[in-house]
Design a protein around this motif. Structure first.
Motif, PDB file in Angstrom:
ATOM      1  N   GLY A  95      66.393   3.982  30.858  1.00  0.00           N
ATOM      2  CA  GLY A  95      67.664   4.451  30.342  1.00  0.00           C
ATOM      3  C   GLY A  95      68.378   5.356  31.317  1.00  0.00           C
ATOM      4  N   ILE A  96      69.664   5.562  31.043  1.00  0.00           N
ATOM      5  CA  ILE A  96      70.474   6.461  31.841  1.00  0.00           C
ATOM      6  C   ILE A  96      71.485   7.116  30.905  1.00  0.00           C
ATOM      7  CG2 ILE A  96      72.097   4.650  32.529  1.00  0.00           C
ATOM      8  CD1 ILE A  96      72.310   6.140  35.253  1.00  0.00           C
ATOM      9  N   THR A  97      71.717   8.419  31.094  1.00  0.00           N
ATOM     10  CA  THR A  97      72.645   9.161  30.251  1.00  0.00           C
ATOM     11  C   THR A  97      73.241  10.307  31.061  1.00  0.00           C
ATOM     12  OG1 THR A  97      72.883  10.258  28.105  1.00  0.00           O
ATOM     13  CG2 THR A  97      70.883  10.710  29.328  1.00  0.00           C
ATOM     14  N   PRO A  98      74.465  10.718  30.761  1.00  0.00           N
ATOM     15  CA  PRO A  98      75.017  11.877  31.474  1.00  0.00           C
ATOM     16  C   PRO A  98      74.143  13.113  31.234  1.00  0.00           C
ATOM     17  CG  PRO A  98      76.741  10.745  30.257  1.00  0.00           C
ATOM     18  CD  PRO A  98      75.440  10.150  29.827  1.00  0.00           C
ATOM     19  N   LEU A  99      73.995  13.926  32.250  1.00  0.00           N
ATOM     20  CA  LEU A  99      73.215  15.159  32.159  1.00  0.00           C
ATOM     21  C   LEU A  99      74.120  16.270  31.651  1.00  0.00           C
ATOM     22  CD1 LEU A  99      70.427  16.385  32.759  1.00  0.00           C
ATOM     23  CD2 LEU A  99      71.256  16.912  35.044  1.00  0.00           C
ATOM     24  N   LEU A 100      73.678  16.971  30.610  1.00  0.00           N
ATOM     25  CA  LEU A 100      74.483  18.003  29.971  1.00  0.00           C
ATOM     26  C   LEU A 100      73.930  19.397  30.261  1.00  0.00           C
ATOM     27  CD1 LEU A 100      74.858  16.320  26.457  1.00  0.00           C
ATOM     28  CD2 LEU A 100      76.329  16.054  28.458  1.00  0.00           C
ATOM     29  N   ASP A 101      74.838  20.388  30.272  1.00  0.00           N
ATOM     30  CA  ASP A 101      74.403  21.770  30.424  1.00  0.00           C
ATOM     31  C   ASP A 101      74.064  22.354  29.053  1.00  0.00           C
ATOM     32  OD1 ASP A 101      76.828  22.463  29.192  1.00  0.00           O
ATOM     33  OD2 ASP A 101      77.749  23.227  31.023  1.00  0.00           O
ATOM     34  N   SER A 102      73.775  23.641  28.983  1.00  0.00           N
ATOM     35  CA  SER A 102      73.356  24.269  27.730  1.00  0.00           C
ATOM     36  C   SER A 102      74.464  24.317  26.681  1.00  0.00           C
ATOM     37  CB  SER A 102      72.838  25.685  28.002  1.00  0.00           C
ATOM     38  OG  SER A 102      73.864  26.478  28.568  1.00  0.00           O
ATOM     39  N   GLU A 103      75.715  24.123  27.102  1.00  0.00           N
ATOM     40  CA  GLU A 103      76.837  24.110  26.157  1.00  0.00           C
ATOM     41  C   GLU A 103      77.234  22.697  25.747  1.00  0.00           C
ATOM     42  OE1 GLU A 103      79.957  26.331  28.026  1.00  0.00           O
ATOM     43  OE2 GLU A 103      78.817  28.197  27.977  1.00  0.00           O
ATOM     44  N   GLY A 104      76.508  21.704  26.242  1.00  0.00           N
ATOM     45  CA  GLY A 104      76.801  20.316  25.894  1.00  0.00           C
ATOM     46  C   GLY A 104      77.870  19.666  26.759  1.00  0.00           C
ATOM     47  N   LYS A 105      78.225  20.314  27.863  1.00  0.00           N
ATOM     48  CA  LYS A 105      79.232  19.760  28.770  1.00  0.00           C
ATOM     49  C   LYS A 105      78.542  18.978  29.887  1.00  0.00           C
ATOM     50  CE  LYS A 105      82.416  23.547  27.936  1.00  0.00           C
ATOM     51  NZ  LYS A 105      83.103  24.702  28.507  1.00  0.00           N
ATOM     52  N   VAL A 106      79.200  17.908  30.319  1.00  0.00           N
ATOM     53  CA  VAL A 106      78.661  17.083  31.398  1.00  0.00           C
ATOM     54  C   VAL A 106      78.616  17.905  32.688  1.00  0.00           C
ATOM     55  CG1 VAL A 106      79.057  15.017  32.781  1.00  0.00           C
ATOM     56  CG2 VAL A 106      79.516  14.971  30.333  1.00  0.00           C
ATOM     57  N   ILE A 107      77.497  17.800  33.422  1.00  0.00           N
ATOM     58  CA  ILE A 107      77.352  18.508  34.682  1.00  0.00           C
ATOM     59  C   ILE A 107      78.028  17.693  35.784  1.00  0.00           C
ATOM     60  CG2 ILE A 107      75.710  19.322  36.426  1.00  0.00           C
ATOM     61  CD1 ILE A 107      73.776  19.906  34.123  1.00  0.00           C
ATOM     62  N   VAL A 108      78.938  18.345  36.522  1.00  0.00           N
ATOM     63  CA  VAL A 108      79.683  17.696  37.595  1.00  0.00           C
ATOM     64  C   VAL A 108      79.461  18.485  38.896  1.00  0.00           C
ATOM     65  CG1 VAL A 108      81.972  17.027  38.411  1.00  0.00           C
ATOM     66  CG2 VAL A 108      81.431  16.873  35.980  1.00  0.00           C
ATOM     67  N   ASP A 109      79.063  17.791  39.954  1.00  0.00           N
ATOM     68  CA  ASP A 109      78.903  18.396  41.271  1.00  0.00           C
ATOM     69  C   ASP A 109      80.191  18.139  42.063  1.00  0.00           C
ATOM     70  OD1 ASP A 109      76.337  19.018  40.599  1.00  0.00           O
ATOM     71  OD2 ASP A 109      75.376  17.693  42.036  1.00  0.00           O
ATOM     72  N   LYS A 110      81.050  19.116  42.139  1.00  0.00           N
ATOM     73  CA  LYS A 110      82.318  18.940  42.844  1.00  0.00           C
ATOM     74  C   LYS A 110      82.109  18.776  44.344  1.00  0.00           C
ATOM     75  CE  LYS A 110      84.968  21.010  39.285  1.00  0.00           C
ATOM     76  NZ  LYS A 110      85.547  22.118  38.657  1.00  0.00           N
ATOM     77  N   LEU A 111      81.030  19.335  44.881  1.00  0.00           N
ATOM     78  CA  LEU A 111      80.768  19.230  46.309  1.00  0.00           C
ATOM     79  C   LEU A 111      80.323  17.828  46.724  1.00  0.00           C
ATOM     80  CD1 LEU A 111      78.912  22.610  46.915  1.00  0.00           C
ATOM     81  CD2 LEU A 111      81.301  22.063  47.395  1.00  0.00           C
ATOM     82  N   ARG A 112      79.853  17.039  45.774  1.00  0.00           N
ATOM     83  CA  ARG A 112      79.360  15.699  46.106  1.00  0.00           C
ATOM     84  C   ARG A 112      80.421  14.613  45.996  1.00  0.00           C
ATOM     85  NH1 ARG A 112      73.695  14.822  46.822  1.00  0.00           N
ATOM     86  NH2 ARG A 112      72.562  16.665  46.274  1.00  0.00           N
ATOM     87  N   ILE A 113      81.617  14.955  45.528  1.00  0.00           N
ATOM     88  CA  ILE A 113      82.675  13.963  45.359  1.00  0.00           C
ATOM     89  C   ILE A 113      83.214  13.574  46.740  1.00  0.00           C
ATOM     90  CG2 ILE A 113      84.961  13.494  44.402  1.00  0.00           C
ATOM     91  CD1 ILE A 113      84.297  15.467  42.164  1.00  0.00           C
ATOM     92  N   LYS A 114      83.225  12.256  47.004  1.00  0.00           N
ATOM     93  CA  LYS A 114      83.769  11.746  48.265  1.00  0.00           C
ATOM     94  C   LYS A 114      85.136  11.134  47.971  1.00  0.00           C
ATOM     95  CE  LYS A 114      79.309  10.829  50.296  1.00  0.00           C
ATOM     96  NZ  LYS A 114      78.384   9.841  50.763  1.00  0.00           N
TER      97      LYS A 114
END
Length: 66
Positions: free
Chosen positions: A46-65
């Motif tokens: 399976g695969i699912t978006p990774l969430l933080d403790s507040e239930g928000k999707v974790i986004v790595d802005k530094l990894r965006i190309k």
């Protein structure tokens, strides 16, 4: 004759951890920066978006190309 353009990888593995006969991966989409939790092994996968403790999707802005 024809040169293939090198295609940039859309997904990269950020972290991995072995768990018995399977593994857990944190995979990052390099276009959006969204982190996904993915499992592999002999059972269902399976695969699912990774969430933080507040239930928000974790986004790595530094990894965006761009």
């Amino acid at each position: 004759m024809f040169k293939k353009q090198k295609k940039e990888e859309r997904f990269v593995i950020k972290e991995e951890q072995s768990l018995g006969l399977g593994a857990i991966y944190i995979v990052v989409d390099t276009r959006t920066g969204v982190n996904y939790l993915m499992n592999t092994g002999i059972g269902p996968k399976g695969i699912t978006p990774l969430l933080d403790s507040e239930g928000k999707v974790i986004v790595d802005k530094l990894r965006i190309k761009q």
